[in-house]
Scaffold this motif. Structure first.
Motif, short mmCIF file in Angstrom:
data_model
loop_
_atom_site.label_atom_id
_atom_site.label_comp_id
_atom_site.label_asym_id
_atom_site.label_seq_id
_atom_site.Cartn_x
_atom_site.Cartn_y
_atom_site.Cartn_z
N VAL A 55 -17.83 5.44 -1.35
CA VAL A 55 -18.93 4.89 -2.14
C VAL A 55 -18.76 3.37 -2.23
O VAL A 55 -19.75 2.63 -2.14
N ALA A 56 -17.54 2.89 -2.36
CA ALA A 56 -17.29 1.45 -2.42
C ALA A 56 -17.74 0.77 -1.13
O ALA A 56 -18.33 -0.31 -1.15
N ASN A 57 -17.48 1.40 0.00
CA ASN A 57 -17.89 0.84 1.29
C ASN A 57 -19.41 0.81 1.40
O ASN A 57 -20.00 -0.18 1.83
N ILE A 58 -20.06 1.88 0.99
CA ILE A 58 -21.52 1.95 1.02
C ILE A 58 -22.11 0.91 0.08
O ILE A 58 -23.07 0.22 0.44
N CYS A 59 -21.52 0.77 -1.07
CA CYS A 59 -21.94 -0.24 -2.04
C CYS A 59 -21.98 -1.62 -1.37
O CYS A 59 -22.99 -2.34 -1.46
N SER A 60 -20.94 -1.95 -0.69
CA SER A 60 -20.85 -3.24 0.00
C SER A 60 -21.87 -3.34 1.14
O SER A 60 -22.53 -4.37 1.31
N GLN A 61 -22.00 -2.27 1.91
CA GLN A 61 -22.91 -2.27 3.05
C GLN A 61 -24.37 -2.48 2.66
O GLN A 61 -25.14 -3.06 3.43
N VAL A 62 -24.75 -2.00 1.50
CA VAL A 62 -26.15 -2.12 1.09
C VAL A 62 -26.41 -3.35 0.23
O VAL A 62 -27.51 -3.54 -0.28
N GLY A 63 -25.39 -4.21 0.09
CA GLY A 63 -25.61 -5.50 -0.53
C GLY A 63 -25.22 -5.66 -1.99
O GLY A 63 -25.60 -6.64 -2.62
N TYR A 64 -24.46 -4.72 -2.52
CA TYR A 64 -23.98 -4.84 -3.89
C TYR A 64 -22.52 -5.29 -3.86
O TYR A 64 -21.74 -4.82 -3.04
N SER A 65 -22.16 -6.17 -4.78
CA SER A 65 -20.77 -6.63 -4.85
C SER A 65 -20.01 -5.96 -5.98
O SER A 65 -18.78 -6.03 -6.03
N ASP A 66 -20.70 -5.29 -6.87
CA ASP A 66 -20.09 -4.65 -8.03
C ASP A 66 -20.33 -3.14 -7.97
O ASP A 66 -21.48 -2.69 -8.09
N LEU A 67 -19.28 -2.38 -7.80
CA LEU A 67 -19.38 -0.92 -7.66
C LEU A 67 -20.00 -0.28 -8.91
O LEU A 67 -20.83 0.62 -8.80
N LYS A 68 -19.59 -0.75 -10.07
CA LYS A 68 -20.13 -0.17 -11.31
C LYS A 68 -21.65 -0.39 -11.39
O LYS A 68 -22.40 0.52 -11.72
N HIS A 69 -22.08 -1.59 -11.06
CA HIS A 69 -23.52 -1.89 -11.08
C HIS A 69 -24.27 -1.05 -10.05
O HIS A 69 -25.35 -0.52 -10.33
N PHE A 70 -23.68 -0.91 -8.86
CA PHE A 70 -24.28 -0.08 -7.82
C PHE A 70 -24.43 1.37 -8.31
O PHE A 70 -25.49 1.98 -8.17
N THR A 71 -23.37 1.91 -8.88
CA THR A 71 -23.40 3.29 -9.36
C THR A 71 -24.46 3.48 -10.44
O THR A 71 -25.21 4.46 -10.42
#
Length: 85
Positions: A50-66
């Motif tokens: 999920v962290a990798n996907i978060c980064s790939q789609v343009g989010y730098s903060d995993l918590k915010h992405f989730t």
């Protein structure tokens, strides 16, 4: 949005107004929708973290992405993956 506006040769304010008029959404709503759709595809089709996907789609903060993913889909990314892959 400013980068995109510059790329197409428009003032950011004008681009924002034109984008909303043509799409019915503001630019950030559209960008979030595109990012979430790509995240859903990656969750279904890959084993990336999920962290990798978060980064790939343009989010730098995993918590915010989730949080954003759950707001958009009603599910956390891992729950979505379990349900749809």
């Amino acid at each position: 949005m400013e980068e995109v506006a510059d790329f197409v040769g428009f003032n950011a304010s004008y681009f924002s107004t034109l984008f909303k008029k043509e799409s019915g959404k503001n630019f950030l709503e559209y960008l979030s929708e595109v990012r979430m759709n790509r995240a859903k595809e990656l969750l279904k089709q890959t084993n990336f973290t999920v962290a990798n996907i978060c980064s790939q789609v343009g989010y730098s903060d995993l918590k915010h992405f989730t949080q954003s993913f759950k707001k958009a889909t009603g599910l956390k990314p891992n729950e979505f993956r379990k349900l749809y892959s």
